[in-house]
Design a protein around this motif. Structure first.
Motif: not given
Lengths: 270, 208
Positions: A120-142
């Motif tokens: 149900d999401l746009s290509e841009f939204e999916r790209a954002v979420l796929r990228k968020a998947l790369e952040i390991p536990p214990g870390e944060v990104r802006p």
């Protein structure tokens, strides 16, 4: 003969009309979910304990489609139906180990090898979420990090909106994305308080991060290796204090001759 | 690549109320990975399939079980559907085969005599009707008439019964029925005509 034939035609037309006027029948509501279960396309859900209380994890053959909190199974089922327009039933099997590890924050999303149902999401939204998947536990990104990494460095605000619409919070760890100024930002799964609680449970030390941000610290440099990182890269205490240099901006770090870390990529690598 | 677009609905060109495009389009997308679109496809046909099958086998309860089997078969065989033909033709052929199979298996225990019971509300007459806007008497007349017609249809010979229910409960056109039954169009019209004559005789006095 002709006459009876005509009468007959007339009468059969009347029958056809009567048949047409019969009330329309409905299929019972239970038929569609039964069919979908039978063909393996039914949506079902698990209830799993997490750091923010019990959560509901909906999934179908296409992947995990929704994570949310609810006061009751009925409330969750209604929320799912109204969002996706299809029914859902409880899953009596145990959730698989990779789902539980993700919920517990023991696993980086991209390592869990799970499929998500994000159609149900746009290509841009999916790209954002796929990228968020790369952040390991214990870390944060802006937020700006995600925007730059997916090739839309100016779309920071849109990145925030996409994360806010994340249908599978916790499993796609949008809670690991924070504001550059150290504010944790909002969180769909129970507000900023739960975001803080999750980050604490994963060891990201949000209170320390906020203090660092308030005093202008954005990056740690490694004196020995001549590279600089986000403060949580590899865990917030991973960098020995005697090796640590503090930077308040990328420009400052780059001007001092430090290169961006290849793991957390705090700046575009030239 | 570009096949001529077949008619998408009995009323040519009418868009589907769910806004999701033609049956053929849905099937194509399901086969290319969007399996969740099977749900709207079932939604389009479930009422008509149940109504048709219920009258074929004379039991709504059996029809609901059969409908599950029919849609499962449809899903499993979807790759074999030829989009040059209407989806409904293909679907109702599968439905008809399932109904006839069911009747064949069940025949031994339906032979026992049934004493007609005018009070009985079981079987095909116990259907969920959607008839908004009718006053209570109108509704009662409707139910009575519906039951009379259901009973008369249930007593038709199988071939007539199938044609009548395909046309009136499945909503198929004469052309679709002809294709489905591998019959010339004229034969379909003729048989439907004769089926209605039989119905008319049996319903004499009921439909006034």
């Amino acid at each position: 003969m002709k006459k009876t034939m005509n009468a007959s035609v007339h009468e059969t037309l009347e029958i056809a009309r009567s048949l047409k006027e019969l009330p329309r029948e409905r299929a019972p509501r239970s038929l569609l979910p039964a069919v979908l279960q039978k063909v393996g396309l039914g949506d079902t859900y698990w209830r799993i304990d997490s750091a923010v209380g019990e959560i509901y994890v909906a999934h179908s053959r296409a992947g995990i489609s929704m994570v949310s909190r609810a006061r009751s199974t009925r409330e969750f089922e209604k929320a799912f139906e109204s969002r996706f327009g299809r029914p859902i039933a409880s899953d009596r099997t145990r959730p698989p180990a990779n789902v539980k590890a993700l919920v517990a924050g023991r696993l980086r999303g991209k390592d869990a090898n799970l499929r998500f149902d994000l159609r149900d999401l746009s290509e841009f939204e999916r790209a954002v979420l796929r990228k968020a998947l790369e952040i390991p536990p214990g870390e944060v990104r802006p937020y700006s990090w995600i925007a730059r990494e997916i090739g839309h460095p100016d779309a920071v605000r849109a990145t925030g909106s996409a994360l806010a619409k994340n249908p599978v919070p916790l499993l796609i760890p949008c809670h690991r994305v924070v504001r550059t100024d150290g504010h944790l930002g909002n969180y769909s799964l129970g507000g900023p308080r739960n975001k803080r609680r999750l980050l604490e449970a994963e060891g990201a030390q949000p209170a320390t991060l906020e203090k660092l941000a308030a005093s202008g610290v954005r990056y740690f440099g490694n004196e020995a290796g001549r590279y600089f990182c986000f403060p949580t890269c590899g865990g917030i205490d991973s960098l020995l204090r005697e090796n640590r240099v503090i930077f308040s901006s990328q420009r400052e770090a780059l001007a001092a001759g430090f290169k961006p870390c290849a793991d957390c990529r705090p700046a575009a690598v030239a | 690549m570009t096949e001529p677009a077949p008619p998408i609905h009995p009323v040519a060109g009418r868009p589907e109320p769910d806004g999701l495009g033609s049956d053929q389009e849905l099937v194509r997308r399901i086969l290319t990975g969007e399996e969740s679109l099977f749900a709207p496809l079932v939604r389009r046909y479930q009422a008509r399939v149940v109504a048709h099958v219920a009258r074929m086998v004379g039991s709504r309860e059996d029809a609901l079980d059969l409908a599950q089997e029919i849609f499962l078969k449809v899903f499993q065989a979807l790759e074999r559907y030829n989009p040059e033909y209407k989806f409904s033709t293909w679907l109702f052929r599968i439905a008809g085969n399932a109904a006839i199979d069911h009747l064949r298996k069940r025949r031994p225990r339906t032979v026992p005599l049934e004493i007609p019971d005018p009070e009985s509300r079981t079987g095909v007459s116990a259907v969920e009707h959607e008839s908004p806007g009718l006053d209570p008497f109108g509704r009662l007349r409707n139910v009575q008439r519906g039951e009379a017609i259901s009973k008369a249809i249930a007593e038709l010979p199988l071939e007539f019964r199938e044609l009548i229910t395909l046309r009136h409960f499945g909503g198929l056109s004469y052309e679709e029925i002809a294709r489905l039954k591998n019959m010339p169009l004229g034969t379909v019209k003729n048989k439907l005509f004769r089926a209605r004559v039989v119905l008319k005789e049996r319903l004499a006095g009921e439909l006034s």
